[in-house]
Design a protein around this motif. Structure first.
Motif, PDB file in Angstrom:
ATOM      1  N   ASP A  52       0.861  -1.189   0.000  1.00  0.00           N
ATOM      2  CA  ASP A  52       0.000   0.000   0.000  1.00  0.00           C
ATOM      3  C   ASP A  52       0.901   1.245   0.000  1.00  0.00           C
ATOM      4  O   ASP A  52       1.593   1.514   0.980  1.00  0.00           O
ATOM      5  CB  ASP A  52      -0.886  -0.022   1.246  1.00  0.00           C
ATOM      6  CG  ASP A  52      -1.887   1.126   1.273  1.00  0.00           C
ATOM      7  OD1 ASP A  52      -1.695   2.113   0.529  1.00  0.00           O
ATOM      8  OD2 ASP A  52      -2.855   1.036   2.046  1.00  0.00           O
ATOM      9  N   LEU A  53       0.883   1.990  -1.097  1.00  0.00           N
ATOM     10  CA  LEU A  53       1.775   3.148  -1.227  1.00  0.00           C
ATOM     11  C   LEU A  53       1.414   4.255  -0.237  1.00  0.00           C
ATOM     12  O   LEU A  53       2.297   4.952   0.273  1.00  0.00           O
ATOM     13  CB  LEU A  53       1.727   3.679  -2.660  1.00  0.00           C
ATOM     14  CG  LEU A  53       2.783   4.740  -3.026  1.00  0.00           C
ATOM     15  CD1 LEU A  53       4.187   4.235  -2.723  1.00  0.00           C
ATOM     16  CD2 LEU A  53       2.657   5.144  -4.486  1.00  0.00           C
ATOM     17  N   ASN A  54       0.121   4.431   0.038  1.00  0.00           N
ATOM     18  CA  ASN A  54      -0.289   5.450   1.010  1.00  0.00           C
ATOM     19  C   ASN A  54       0.264   5.134   2.400  1.00  0.00           C
ATOM     20  O   ASN A  54       0.761   6.023   3.104  1.00  0.00           O
ATOM     21  CB  ASN A  54      -1.819   5.537   1.078  1.00  0.00           C
ATOM     22  CG  ASN A  54      -2.401   6.264  -0.103  1.00  0.00           C
ATOM     23  OD1 ASN A  54      -1.730   7.079  -0.746  1.00  0.00           O
ATOM     24  ND2 ASN A  54      -3.651   5.976  -0.428  1.00  0.00           N
ATOM     25  N   LEU A  55       0.177   3.862   2.788  1.00  0.00           N
ATOM     26  CA  LEU A  55       0.727   3.446   4.081  1.00  0.00           C
ATOM     27  C   LEU A  55       2.232   3.673   4.102  1.00  0.00           C
ATOM     28  O   LEU A  55       2.781   4.157   5.089  1.00  0.00           O
ATOM     29  CB  LEU A  55       0.406   1.974   4.341  1.00  0.00           C
ATOM     30  CG  LEU A  55       1.026   1.371   5.609  1.00  0.00           C
ATOM     31  CD1 LEU A  55       0.536   2.098   6.860  1.00  0.00           C
ATOM     32  CD2 LEU A  55       0.719  -0.128   5.701  1.00  0.00           C
ATOM     33  N   PHE A  56       2.897   3.321   3.010  1.00  0.00           N
ATOM     34  CA  PHE A  56       4.347   3.515   2.921  1.00  0.00           C
ATOM     35  C   PHE A  56       4.717   4.980   3.117  1.00  0.00           C
ATOM     36  O   PHE A  56       5.669   5.302   3.839  1.00  0.00           O
ATOM     37  CB  PHE A  56       4.847   3.018   1.560  1.00  0.00           C
ATOM     38  CG  PHE A  56       6.316   3.259   1.331  1.00  0.00           C
ATOM     39  CD1 PHE A  56       7.275   2.489   1.982  1.00  0.00           C
ATOM     40  CD2 PHE A  56       6.746   4.257   0.476  1.00  0.00           C
ATOM     41  CE1 PHE A  56       8.630   2.713   1.773  1.00  0.00           C
ATOM     42  CE2 PHE A  56       8.097   4.492   0.254  1.00  0.00           C
ATOM     43  CZ  PHE A  56       9.038   3.723   0.914  1.00  0.00           C
ATOM     44  N   MET A  57       3.950   5.884   2.498  1.00  0.00           N
ATOM     45  CA  MET A  57       4.230   7.311   2.626  1.00  0.00           C
ATOM     46  C   MET A  57       4.004   7.796   4.056  1.00  0.00           C
ATOM     47  O   MET A  57       4.748   8.639   4.563  1.00  0.00           O
ATOM     48  CB  MET A  57       3.359   8.105   1.649  1.00  0.00           C
ATOM     49  CG  MET A  57       3.766   7.951   0.208  1.00  0.00           C
ATOM     50  SD  MET A  57       5.462   8.539  -0.065  1.00  0.00           S
ATOM     51  CE  MET A  57       5.668   8.218  -1.811  1.00  0.00           C
ATOM     52  N   LEU A  58       2.975   7.260   4.726  1.00  0.00           N
ATOM     53  CA  LEU A  58       2.743   7.634   6.122  1.00  0.00           C
ATOM     54  C   LEU A  58       3.878   7.146   7.016  1.00  0.00           C
ATOM     55  O   LEU A  58       4.299   7.849   7.948  1.00  0.00           O
ATOM     56  CB  LEU A  58       1.408   7.049   6.605  1.00  0.00           C
ATOM     57  CG  LEU A  58       0.139   7.687   6.048  1.00  0.00           C
ATOM     58  CD1 LEU A  58      -1.089   6.925   6.526  1.00  0.00           C
ATOM     59  CD2 LEU A  58       0.036   9.154   6.451  1.00  0.00           C
ATOM     60  N   VAL A  59       4.386   5.957   6.730  1.00  0.00           N
ATOM     61  CA  VAL A  59       5.509   5.423   7.502  1.00  0.00           C
ATOM     62  C   VAL A  59       6.766   6.252   7.257  1.00  0.00           C
ATOM     63  O   VAL A  59       7.509   6.567   8.194  1.00  0.00           O
ATOM     64  CB  VAL A  59       5.750   3.938   7.148  1.00  0.00           C
ATOM     65  CG1 VAL A  59       7.046   3.437   7.779  1.00  0.00           C
ATOM     66  CG2 VAL A  59       4.574   3.083   7.610  1.00  0.00           C
ATOM     67  N   ILE A  60       7.002   6.639   5.991  1.00  0.00           N
ATOM     68  CA  ILE A  60       8.147   7.491   5.668  1.00  0.00           C
ATOM     69  C   ILE A  60       8.026   8.836   6.385  1.00  0.00           C
ATOM     70  O   ILE A  60       8.995   9.356   6.954  1.00  0.00           O
ATOM     71  CB  ILE A  60       8.254   7.715   4.141  1.00  0.00           C
ATOM     72  CG1 ILE A  60       8.683   6.424   3.443  1.00  0.00           C
ATOM     73  CG2 ILE A  60       9.235   8.839   3.821  1.00  0.00           C
ATOM     74  CD1 ILE A  60      10.080   5.956   3.805  1.00  0.00           C
ATOM     75  N   ALA A  61       6.818   9.426   6.360  1.00  0.00           N
ATOM     76  CA  ALA A  61       6.588  10.711   7.035  1.00  0.00           C
ATOM     77  C   ALA A  61       6.849  10.581   8.531  1.00  0.00           C
ATOM     78  O   ALA A  61       7.458  11.460   9.153  1.00  0.00           O
ATOM     79  CB  ALA A  61       5.167  11.201   6.773  1.00  0.00           C
ATOM     80  N   SER A  62       6.389   9.476   9.116  1.00  0.00           N
ATOM     81  CA  SER A  62       6.618   9.243  10.549  1.00  0.00           C
ATOM     82  C   SER A  62       8.101   9.114  10.858  1.00  0.00           C
ATOM     83  O   SER A  62       8.611   9.736  11.798  1.00  0.00           O
ATOM     84  CB  SER A  62       5.888   7.966  10.989  1.00  0.00           C
ATOM     85  OG  SER A  62       4.498   8.065  10.786  1.00  0.00           O
TER      86      SER A  62
END
Length: 301
Positions: A52-62
């Motif tokens: 899930d790319l959206n989840l990946f981006m949230l993890v990167i942001a975190s």
């Protein structure tokens, strides 16, 4: 053989990794993914969650926000850490303060860019999170109670980003979060006991400085007692699979913690207690897989 110049560059890489506490960030990233797979993403296959790319981006942001938080915290605590952690501080100082601050702004910018891929609300969420970390590092951590509570809230904030993304606000999630919050609050207070000398020298008004070590120990005892409440509900009222063994073990570890706490007097003793709490937190991350041990079969479904 590495040249002298390359050795220095390698040391600076290790220094920066030490400043951002890369090992902690890796654990948080793993925790976010495991929580997504085994707790939050009901009805989704493992492959859908992992890719899930959206989840990946949230993890990167975190991860970027937390790394930036460690940098700004290191910036404000440099003098205190020289007293409390002289060896680590000498390693951290291989990278200049200007370089650290530049990297801090780059990481925060990266966090906002990654969040913008998901939604505007995600950008607002991480902007507030970034500001909260700065405010804690600059002002709040020097104050008793509010500093400890803020640190504990900031530590679990990345998981709320995932909760909100999946729109999963089941009661069990908040009970899990309450257990984690209490253990993190204990860790923060134990760190205050461990860092008493440096905090006192730099004028910090932490709980051990303002109210004394004995009061701090009673507070830690009360917090340990409160962890029994979420543990009871998680084991008896919610489906946590084999993770109930983790909660039983955590209670035993906390009893050992309390026994050692009341005998502790030196920095080395509090460091040991701090590591016990850290072990409980990290072990909890890996034990998430025990909630649904057969969930890995979703790879082939």
């Amino acid at each position: 053989m590495l040249s002298r110049k390359n050795k220095r560059r390698l040391l600076k890489v290790f220094s920066l990794f030490s400043v951002v506490r890369g090992y902690n960030i890796l654990v948080i990233v793993l925790a976010q993914y495991l929580a997504s797979i085994f707790i939050l993403s009901s009805g989704r296959t493992l492959r859908e969650v992992v890719f899930d790319l959206n989840l990946f981006m949230l993890v990167i942001a975190s991860a970027a926000t937390i790394a930036g938080g460690y940098i700004i915290n290191n910036f404000y605590d440099s003098e205190k850490d020289l007293i409390n952690r002289p060896r680590k501080t000498m390693l951290d100082r291989l990278v200049s303060q200007n370089t650290k601050l530049s990297f801090y702004f780059v990481l925060n910018f990266l966090a906002v860019i990654a969040a913008s891929y998901v939604s505007f609300r995600a950008v607002v969420f991480f902007a507030i999170y970034i500001f909260g970390i700065w405010l804690y590092s600059h002002k709040l951590k020097k104050r008793p109670f509010i500093g400890n509570l803020t640190a504990a809230v900031l530590a679990i904030t990345p998981f709320f980003a995932i909760f909100l993304y999946y729109k999963n606000l089941d009661t069990v999630i908040f009970v899990h979060a309450s257990f984690l919050f209490l253990v993190i609050a204990m860790r923060e207070l134990t760190k205050d006991l461990e860092n008493l000398k440096g905090d006192l020298a730099q004028g910090y008004r932490t709980i051990p400085i303002v109210f004394g070590e004995k009061t701090s120990k009673w507070m830690l005892t009360a917090l340990a007692g409160l962890t029994i409440i979420p543990v009871y509900f998680l084991i008896n009222h919610f489906e946590v699979g084999y993770m109930d063994f983790y909660f039983y073990a955590s209670v035993i570890a906390l009893l050992f913690f309390l026994g050692a706490l009341w005998k502790s007097q030196a920095k080395l003793h509090y460091l040991l207690l701090h590591n016990i709490l850290k072990f409980i937190i990290v072990a909890g991350v890996f034990c998430i897989v025990l909630i649904k041990p057969n969930e890995w079969l979703r790879f082939i479904t």
